[in-house]
Each structure stands twice: as structure tokens, then as C-alpha cells.
Scaffold this motif. Structure first.
Motif, PDB file in Angstrom:
ATOM      1  N   THR A 201       1.583  13.385   0.304  1.00  0.00           N
ATOM      2  CA  THR A 201       2.740  13.300  -0.585  1.00  0.00           C
ATOM      3  C   THR A 201       4.034  13.491   0.193  1.00  0.00           C
ATOM      4  N   GLU A 202       4.041  14.464   1.104  1.00  0.00           N
ATOM      5  CA  GLU A 202       5.236  14.707   1.911  1.00  0.00           C
ATOM      6  C   GLU A 202       5.549  13.505   2.797  1.00  0.00           C
ATOM      7  N   LEU A 203       4.527  12.919   3.383  1.00  0.00           N
ATOM      8  CA  LEU A 203       4.722  11.762   4.257  1.00  0.00           C
ATOM      9  C   LEU A 203       5.219  10.555   3.461  1.00  0.00           C
ATOM     10  N   LEU A 204       4.665  10.358   2.297  1.00  0.00           N
ATOM     11  CA  LEU A 204       5.092   9.234   1.457  1.00  0.00           C
ATOM     12  C   LEU A 204       6.512   9.437   0.948  1.00  0.00           C
ATOM     13  N   ALA A 205       6.874  10.678   0.624  1.00  0.00           N
ATOM     14  CA  ALA A 205       8.237  10.957   0.169  1.00  0.00           C
ATOM     15  C   ALA A 205       9.249  10.601   1.246  1.00  0.00           C
ATOM     16  N   LEU A 206       8.906  10.855   2.496  1.00  0.00           N
ATOM     17  CA  LEU A 206       9.819  10.609   3.602  1.00  0.00           C
ATOM     18  C   LEU A 206       9.890   9.133   4.004  1.00  0.00           C
TER      19      LEU A 206
ATOM     20  N   TYR B  56       8.192   5.869   1.928  1.00  0.00           N
ATOM     21  CA  TYR B  56       8.369   4.966   0.794  1.00  0.00           C
ATOM     22  C   TYR B  56       8.943   5.642  -0.450  1.00  0.00           C
ATOM     23  N   GLY B  57       9.195   6.931  -0.374  1.00  0.00           N
ATOM     24  CA  GLY B  57       9.667   7.669  -1.535  1.00  0.00           C
ATOM     25  C   GLY B  57      10.961   7.195  -2.158  1.00  0.00           C
ATOM     26  N   PRO B  58      11.969   6.764  -1.376  1.00  0.00           N
ATOM     27  CA  PRO B  58      13.239   6.385  -2.002  1.00  0.00           C
ATOM     28  C   PRO B  58      13.128   5.356  -3.119  1.00  0.00           C
ATOM     29  N   VAL B  59      12.320   4.323  -2.955  1.00  0.00           N
ATOM     30  CA  VAL B  59      12.178   3.322  -4.013  1.00  0.00           C
ATOM     31  C   VAL B  59      11.476   3.921  -5.228  1.00  0.00           C
ATOM     32  N   ALA B  60      10.524   4.817  -4.994  1.00  0.00           N
ATOM     33  CA  ALA B  60       9.767   5.411  -6.092  1.00  0.00           C
ATOM     34  C   ALA B  60      10.584   6.427  -6.881  1.00  0.00           C
ATOM     35  N   VAL B  61      11.625   7.007  -6.267  1.00  0.00           N
ATOM     36  CA  VAL B  61      12.321   8.146  -6.871  1.00  0.00           C
ATOM     37  C   VAL B  61      13.746   7.827  -7.307  1.00  0.00           C
TER      38      VAL B  61
ATOM     39  N   GLN C 120       0.833  -1.200   0.000  1.00  0.00           N
ATOM     40  CA  GLN C 120       0.000   0.000   0.000  1.00  0.00           C
ATOM     41  C   GLN C 120       0.870   1.254   0.000  1.00  0.00           C
ATOM     42  N   GLY C 121       1.937   1.245   0.798  1.00  0.00           N
ATOM     43  CA  GLY C 121       2.839   2.387   0.833  1.00  0.00           C
ATOM     44  C   GLY C 121       3.572   2.578  -0.476  1.00  0.00           C
ATOM     45  N   GLU C 122       4.028   1.486  -1.083  1.00  0.00           N
ATOM     46  CA  GLU C 122       4.764   1.571  -2.338  1.00  0.00           C
ATOM     47  C   GLU C 122       3.873   2.067  -3.468  1.00  0.00           C
ATOM     48  N   LEU C 123       2.642   1.579  -3.504  1.00  0.00           N
ATOM     49  CA  LEU C 123       1.703   2.006  -4.541  1.00  0.00           C
ATOM     50  C   LEU C 123       1.359   3.486  -4.384  1.00  0.00           C
ATOM     51  N   LEU C 124       1.021   3.901  -3.172  1.00  0.00           N
ATOM     52  CA  LEU C 124       0.684   5.299  -2.934  1.00  0.00           C
ATOM     53  C   LEU C 124       1.869   6.211  -3.241  1.00  0.00           C
ATOM     54  N   ALA C 125       3.067   5.801  -2.835  1.00  0.00           N
ATOM     55  CA  ALA C 125       4.241   6.624  -3.089  1.00  0.00           C
ATOM     56  C   ALA C 125       4.474   6.787  -4.587  1.00  0.00           C
ATOM     57  N   TRP C 126       4.339   5.699  -5.318  1.00  0.00           N
ATOM     58  CA  TRP C 126       4.551   5.786  -6.763  1.00  0.00           C
ATOM     59  C   TRP C 126       3.548   6.744  -7.403  1.00  0.00           C
ATOM     60  N   LEU C 127       2.276   6.634  -7.018  1.00  0.00           N
ATOM     61  CA  LEU C 127       1.244   7.479  -7.614  1.00  0.00           C
ATOM     62  C   LEU C 127       1.384   8.939  -7.210  1.00  0.00           C
ATOM     63  N   PHE C 128       1.609   9.202  -5.930  1.00  0.00           N
ATOM     64  CA  PHE C 128       1.641  10.590  -5.473  1.00  0.00           C
ATOM     65  C   PHE C 128       2.959  11.292  -5.785  1.00  0.00           C
TER      66      PHE C 128
ATOM     67  N   LEU D 139      12.574  14.110  -2.138  1.00  0.00           N
ATOM     68  CA  LEU D 139      12.372  13.272  -0.956  1.00  0.00           C
ATOM     69  C   LEU D 139      12.378  14.051   0.346  1.00  0.00           C
ATOM     70  N   GLY D 140      12.909  15.265   0.328  1.00  0.00           N
ATOM     71  CA  GLY D 140      12.954  16.060   1.550  1.00  0.00           C
ATOM     72  C   GLY D 140      13.914  15.526   2.589  1.00  0.00           C
ATOM     73  N   ARG D 141      14.977  14.866   2.143  1.00  0.00           N
ATOM     74  CA  ARG D 141      15.969  14.317   3.072  1.00  0.00           C
ATOM     75  C   ARG D 141      17.291  14.150   2.343  1.00  0.00           C
ATOM     76  N   GLU D 142      18.346  13.952   3.132  1.00  0.00           N
ATOM     77  CA  GLU D 142      19.677  13.786   2.556  1.00  0.00           C
ATOM     78  C   GLU D 142      19.796  12.435   1.856  1.00  0.00           C
TER      79      GLU D 142
END
Length: 202
Positions: free
Chosen positions: A89-94, A96-101, A21-29, A160-163
Motif C-alpha cells: 500500500t505504501e509503495l502504491l501510494a508513492l 500510482y497513488g496520485p490518480v487514485a486519490v 496493473q499499478g492503477e488497479l492495485l493502487a485503486w484497490l489498496f 500519499l506520503g508526499r508533498e
């Protein structure tokens, strides 16, 4: 991309029912201007069509994704008009975002052969308990130009909002039998392989 396997409940974002669910949402958002056929999402995450259908049904009912029919295809995109879209979107970037980005950015860099997330984020993704890390460590295999790698890391950081820390290794070093304490540590801990799509690069 990475291979999705059955995992314990989400450690990166315990509010979610499952890592998928996290991976799917992160990819979409994190790709808000794109829409995807449901069958494409099943291939991307290496899950069954029925698994995607069930998850999309839940997300659509909650107003988090929008859908339309295109012939026999069910097309899905993030619903960015909902009031929770920006904070989600901000929460997902922080989380599950790394795999999506990261794989996407590294696919634009010449000579990248393989890439892995390692360290604390990979451990959380693999189900080890602990806080969400403040940074993401990435191991890149190939004769990559350091400036290109630096640019990719900074671009990923903005999304991603992180280093993001990227470390380059040659193929020979990566495949060496041992003796390097860093490599021995990396290999002994969880690794998350990123999907690197070959394309025309600068």
C-alpha cells in the motif's frame, strides 16, 4: 476518471508488468474498505472486461485480492490480511497513488471544474524515464476557495506520503491563447486529467 490507453511498460514502478496493473492495485489498496464489481473496474479504467478478468485472476492467484460472488457479479477487494499488504500500500501510494486519490479529494471541493496532474509525475506516468518524483503538482481550474484547496492538498498528502502542490487557475486564464510562460510550459508537457465527480460539497 482518466482515460486508460495503451502505454509502454510501467516507469513509475518497473516491478509491475503494466501501468494498468499499478492503477488497479493502487485503486484497490488505497480503498481497502471497499469492494468493486469487475464490470465497474472495467468502466473506471476504460478497459475491456476480459482485460480486468485476466489481471484479477493473476492478482487473486498471488493472494493480493479477495473475491466473492454476488449473483452474477464478481466482487473484488484488496486482501489486507496478506503480509505484504502494508508495504505494498505504501509503495502504491508513492507511485500510482496520485490518480487514485487526488480526483477523489478534489471532488469534495466546490467549484472545481477540471484538474490535471502536471510536471515530473505526469511525465513518469506517461512513460518518460526518470526517478519517481518527491512531490506531485496539480493544476485546478475553477473559482475554488484557496482554503478548501489547501485542505484537500493536505488530506491527499496524508494518504500519499508526499508533498502535493495545487495551483488554481480561472477558466478564462486556462483557456487563454497564450503569453503566460507557466501555461505554455504546462501545455507542452504531459498532463494527466483527474476525474472530478460532481457531488454535494461543503
Amino acid at each position: 476518471m482518466f482515460q486508460f490507453m495503451k502505454q509502454p511498460p510501467s516507469v513509475l514502478l518497473p516491478l509491475l508488468r503494466s501501468p494498468f496493473q499499478g492503477e488497479l492495485l493502487a485503486w484497490l489498496f488505497l480503498h481497502p474498505d471497499e469492494e468493486y464489481a469487475q464490470v465497474e473496474l472495467a468502466r473506471r479504467f476504460s478497459v475491456s472486461a476480459s482485460t480486468v478478468t485476466r489481471e484479477v485472476d493473476r492478482l487473486a492467484a498471488a493472494g493480493l485480492v479477495a473475491e466473492r460472488r454476488f449473483g452474477n457479479l464478481r466482487m473484488i477487494r484488496a486482501d489486507t490480511d496478506t503480509v505484504v499488504a502494508r508495504p505494498l500500500t505504501e509503495l502504491l501510494a508513492l507511485t500510482y497513488g496520485p490518480v487514485a486519490v487526488l480526483g477523489e479529494h478534489l471532488s469534495e471541493v466546490a467549484a472545481v471544474e477540471e484538474a490535471y496532474i502536471y510536471g515530473s509525475w505526469a511525465a513518469r506516468y506517461s512513460g518518460e524515464p526518470g526517478r519517481v518524483p518527491n512531490d506531485v503538482d496539480v493544476l485546478v481550474v475553477g473559482a475554488v476557495d484557496e482554503d478548501d484547496l489547501y485542505d484537500a492538498a493536505r488530506a491527499a498528502e496524508r494518504r500519499l506520503g508526499r508533498e502535493v502542490n495545487m495551483r488554481r487557475l480561472s477558466r478564462d486564464v486556462w483557456e487563454s491563447s497564450g503569453g503566460d510562460p507557466f501555461l505554455e510550459t504546462v501545455r507542452s508537457r504531459p498532463l494527466v486529467r483527474l476525474k472530478i465527480e460532481k457531488r454535494d460539497v461543503r
